[in-house]
Enzyme design. Structure first.
Site, PDB file in Angstrom:
ATOM      1  N   ILE A  19      -3.705   2.805 -12.339  1.00 45.18           N
ATOM      2  CA  ILE A  19      -2.465   3.565 -12.183  1.00 45.18           C
ATOM      3  C   ILE A  19      -1.280   2.678 -11.847  1.00 45.18           C
ATOM      4  O   ILE A  19      -0.159   3.177 -11.717  1.00 45.18           O
ATOM      5  CB  ILE A  19      -2.622   4.658 -11.105  1.00 45.18           C
ATOM      6  CG1 ILE A  19      -3.031   4.040  -9.762  1.00 45.18           C
ATOM      7  CG2 ILE A  19      -3.606   5.717 -11.548  1.00 45.18           C
ATOM      8  CD1 ILE A  19      -3.133   5.061  -8.631  1.00 45.18           C
ATOM      9  N   GLY A  20      -1.492   1.364 -11.686  1.00 47.26           N
ATOM     10  CA  GLY A  20      -0.366   0.492 -11.381  1.00 47.26           C
ATOM     11  C   GLY A  20      -0.803  -0.954 -11.291  1.00 47.26           C
ATOM     12  O   GLY A  20      -1.988  -1.279 -11.198  1.00 47.26           O
ATOM     13  N   MET A  24       0.665  -9.169  -6.958  1.00 47.88           N
ATOM     14  CA  MET A  24      -0.523  -9.700  -6.301  1.00 47.88           C
ATOM     15  C   MET A  24      -1.770  -8.857  -6.505  1.00 47.88           C
ATOM     16  O   MET A  24      -2.867  -9.292  -6.191  1.00 47.88           O
ATOM     17  CB  MET A  24      -0.256  -9.818  -4.801  1.00 47.88           C
ATOM     18  CG  MET A  24       0.802 -10.837  -4.443  1.00 47.88           C
ATOM     19  SD  MET A  24       1.146 -10.831  -2.674  1.00 47.88           S
ATOM     20  CE  MET A  24       1.894  -9.226  -2.465  1.00 47.88           C
ATOM     21  N   VAL A  27      -3.775  -1.584  -8.997  1.00 46.17           N
ATOM     22  CA  VAL A  27      -4.115  -0.362  -8.272  1.00 46.17           C
ATOM     23  C   VAL A  27      -4.870   0.579  -9.208  1.00 46.17           C
ATOM     24  O   VAL A  27      -4.464   0.789 -10.356  1.00 46.17           O
ATOM     25  CB  VAL A  27      -2.847   0.334  -7.727  1.00 46.17           C
ATOM     26  CG1 VAL A  27      -3.238   1.538  -6.875  1.00 46.17           C
ATOM     27  CG2 VAL A  27      -2.022  -0.640  -6.906  1.00 46.17           C
ATOM     28  N   ASP A 136       8.342  -6.617   2.641  1.00 43.61           N
ATOM     29  CA  ASP A 136       8.527  -6.376   1.205  1.00 43.61           C
ATOM     30  C   ASP A 136       8.991  -4.936   0.982  1.00 43.61           C
ATOM     31  O   ASP A 136       8.493  -4.236   0.106  1.00 43.61           O
ATOM     32  CB  ASP A 136       7.230  -6.657   0.443  1.00 43.61           C
ATOM     33  CG  ASP A 136       7.470  -6.762  -1.066  1.00 43.61           C
ATOM     34  OD1 ASP A 136       8.619  -7.022  -1.464  1.00 43.61           O
ATOM     35  OD2 ASP A 136       6.521  -6.588  -1.835  1.00 43.61           O
TER      36      ASP A 136
END
Length: 735
Positions: A19-20, A24, A27, A136
């Site tokens: 899904i992503g 780094m 997902v 971040d």
């Protein structure tokens, strides 16, 4: 390593889909079969999995993030090492990232932006309380769920980045990086606040403040370029929100909000006072600008570490009050001190003492401290003189009164009491003051104004339809009244309307059932009235009355029945011959619908037994009426009966050895219908008997199945279906 759907991790997590993907990690959406729930699994990419130092920090920070529990933070369930695979099991949020949401809408409304920012800041504040810094913060790491809740993700991952693994891909977007992070300096909670400020900028302006062709160019912009106020791109941004954003994004951390909680407090004020002047500069910035401020030990420490060297003047964009385009000024132009020429700069460098460094940091700080101490000394001196004047004036009043310690004196020689005089010539004693006007002020502002006039506020509260909640309805005494200093004055604060504002419930978007439930939850009584309406579909809400209603009162919902329908009276057809019933329907403008017939002992043949169609005796013109016609009494069916009395010797079938053999047989009635089809009825169920048995076939009253007078009784092998013996029957009519 790319995980394919169907792969199991830990014999527990089934990968469903990717899904992503980030700099780094990747997902995946997965299902935890142990707890039967969907989760998100963030898997560290291979190029980082081989760095033991990075993996160690990654696991340490992920475990720390797992200890965070807050509604605005994505929960971390587990941190797992599986061979070369390192991954985090997290809460799965069904929604969209804030970055995608901004891209879709272009830019967000002000109130929506503040609401999102408050939720994000609450999550950041909870992490900071646990000494966890995100490092971040960016809209790609903020997820808006389907119920509108905003959650911050990726806590701990950015912090695990080391100098060896920090690349443009790993750090994520530099559009949100703080100057100290871009410089490689120490970063703390205020770095997250800077990144959140850039995110707020993007929400309201529709673009990031700094952009460029390379990550280096963007990072340099964060370090050197002044930030263009977001109001240049969106004039609807209120001044308070713009000041909040600009304070969050100050280049020096000590000029920003000291904590996320301070930021949340100002964001909430901005919702109530969009044009308020409540955003304050930090103590460090005030002191360095030449203002007299009271500094704590922490503020002094910030001042001492403020400058790391002489800096070139940075341009600062200022928002003009009249809403014109922003102008560019240098801070030196506002402060006034002249700049030294190149020669003076060199001479200044020559005068620096050894050990102070090339930039003279401590000289700069000491000069600021000296100015602060000098200013503080002046203020103290002024206060001492003021106190002495008041004391001596009081003592003078005692010594020069008519019954003083030194006997009675000439009144003409005594000092007069200090008085104030207004425009009308009225005078006030030094113990008196005028009552200021605090009507329609917010409660905190009213209290502050009264304190400025040496008065204290005694508040009472009541509902008001005219005055906004939290503002002053009335004051006692009235404006301009002379009152004693330090006395209490009565102020009535509005609690707002005690009525339910039905517009806030958005009833027009609901169906009648949902609207009724919403009103009843507010303690209101619902009355539904139906109305014909050409524009509103049947069953939908047309309007409601009143617009506002106190608890316990009745709200009327007007519901559409659709366009006007010409209704006609349904005639009574029951008991009438079918021909007459059809004629009556025609006269009424109706037509027959579904018709059927059935036997009836009470209704003569050809007459209507019952009818259906229409409600409350009416139906739309041209509608259909169903009815049932009588076939008269049901005819009696003639009974036919036969009998048989015989036995069947199975040994004739089996032969020698029949005594030891067995067979399963059944007995049935067989008849043929008029169309030639066979019908059967079992007379004796299947049973197993020996071959030497005489099978009785004895039935005294066998009734015909189809009214026929012919049939057969059959002895059948139940296993094969073969007819072993058939006995013809003749049925006789029974009266």
């Amino acid at each position: 390593m790319i995980l394919r759907p169907g792969v199991y991790l830990q014999d527990r997590y089934e990968i469903l889909e990717q899904i992503g993907s980030g700099g780094m990690s990747a997902v995946y959406k997965a299902k935890c079969h142990k707890l039967n729930r969907l989760v998100a699994i963030k898997v560290l990419k291979e190029e980082f999995s081989n760095d033991e130092n990075f993996v160690g920090k990654f696991k340490m920070e992920a475990q720390a993030a797992a200890g965070l529990s807050h509604p605005n933070i994505v929960s971390v369930y587990d941190v797992i090492d599986e061979g070369e695979l390192h991954y985090i099991v997290m809460e799965l949020i069904e929604g969209v990232t804030l970055k995608a949401y901004i891209s879709r809408k272009g830019r967000l409304e002000v109130k929506e932006s503040i609401g999102i920012a408050i939720q994000v800041a609450q999550g950041i504040a909870a992490a900071h309380e646990q000494h966890i810094i995100h490092r971040d913060i960016k809209p790609q790491n903020m997820i808006i769920s389907r119920d509108g809740k905003v959650k911050v993700a990726d806590f701990g991952i950015a912090r695990g980045v080391t100098a060896q693994t920090l690349t443009s891909a790993a750090i994520g977007s530099v559009h949100y990086i703080s100057p100290e992070q871009a410089r490689g300096s120490f970063s703390d909670e205020r770095s997250d606040i800077y990144s959140l400020g850039v995110t707020m900028y993007e929400m309201v302006a529709g673009k990031v403040p700094y952009d460029g062709d390379t990550t280096v160019a963007i990072a340099l912009s964060h370090l050197e370029e002044a930030m263009v106020p977001p109001s240049k791109y969106n004039p609807e941004i209120p001044i308070s929100l713009e000041k909040i954003i600009l304070k969050c994004t100050m280049k020096k951390p000590e000029y920003r909000y000291a904590s996320a909680n301070e930021l949340i407090a100002d964001l909430r004020k901005s919702l109530l006072q969009p044009d308020g002047e409540f955003v304050q500069d930090s103590p460090a910035k005030k002191a360095l600008a030449g203002h007299t401020v009271q500094l704590t030990n922490m503020d002094m420490a910030q001042l001492k570490k403020h400058k790391t060297g002489r800096e070139e003047p940075t341009r600062e964009y200022l928002r003009e009050p009249d809403g014109e385009a922003a102008v560019t000024r240098y801070p030196e132009e506002r402060k006034g001190p002249e700049r030294r020429g190149p020669g003076e700069e060199r001479r200044g460098a020559e005068r620096r003492r050894p050990g102070r460094g090339l930039d003279g940091d401590e000289d700069d700080v000491n000069s600021h401290i000296e100015r602060l101490l000098a200013g503080a000394g002046i203020v103290v001196a002024i206060l001492i003189v003021a106190v002495l004047i008041v004391v001596f004036s009081k003592l003078g009043g005692i010594f020069q009164s008519g019954s003083g310690f030194f006997g009675k004196e000439d009144p003409s020689e005594s000092l007069e009491v200090q008085v104030q005089t207004d425009a009308n010539g009225e005078t006030l004693k030094d113990t008196e003051t005028y009552m200021p006007d605090v009507l329609d002020l917010a409660e905190d502002l009213a209290e502050a104004k009264l304190k400025e006039n040496f008065l204290s506020m005694k508040s009472t509260y009541q509902n008001s339809e005219e005055v906004e909640k939290g503002r002053v309805i009335s004051q006692d005494p009235a404006q301009g009244t002379i009152v004693s200093k330090y006395s209490h004055v009565n102020v009535v604060i509005s609690l707002g309307s005690d009525k339910v504002d039905l517009a806030e419930l958005q009833l027009s978007s609901m169906n009648v059932a949902a609207a009724s439930m919403a009103l009843e939850e507010k303690g209101l009584v619902v009355q539904v009235v139906e109305e014909e309406n050409e524009a509103v579909p049947a069953g939908q809400l047309i309007r409601y009355e009143p617009e506002k209603a106190p608890e316990g009162s009745t709200v009327t919902l007007y519901v559409s029945t659709g366009p006007h329908i010409n209704m006609v009276v349904v005639p009574d057809l029951i008991g009438k011959p079918e021909e007459e019933a059809i004629a009556l329907l025609g006269e009424a403008g109706l037509v027959p619908g579904n018709t059927s017939a059935e036997n009836s002992e009470a209704v003569p043949r050809g007459h209507v037994i019952r009818q259906s169609g229409g409600e409350n005796g009416q139906i739309e013109a041209g509608g259909k009426i169903d009815y049932v016609v009588s076939n008269g009494p049901e005819p009696r069916q003639q009974r036919y009966v036969a009998s048989i009395d015989t036995t069947y010797d199975l040994s004739n079938l089996i032969g020698p050895g029949a005594g030891s053999a067995s067979v399963t047989v059944m007995i049935r009635l067989h008849q043929v219908d008029a169309d030639g089809s066979s019908v059967y009825r079992t007379l004796t169920e299947a049973k197993t008997i020996t071959g030497a048995t005489l099978l009785p076939v004895n039935y005294t009253s066998i009734e015909s199945m189809n009214g026929s007078d012919q049939g057969e009784v059959e002895v059948v092998d139940a296993e094969t279906g073969a007819v072993l013996k058939a006995y013809p029957l003749t049925f006789f009519r029974m009266d």
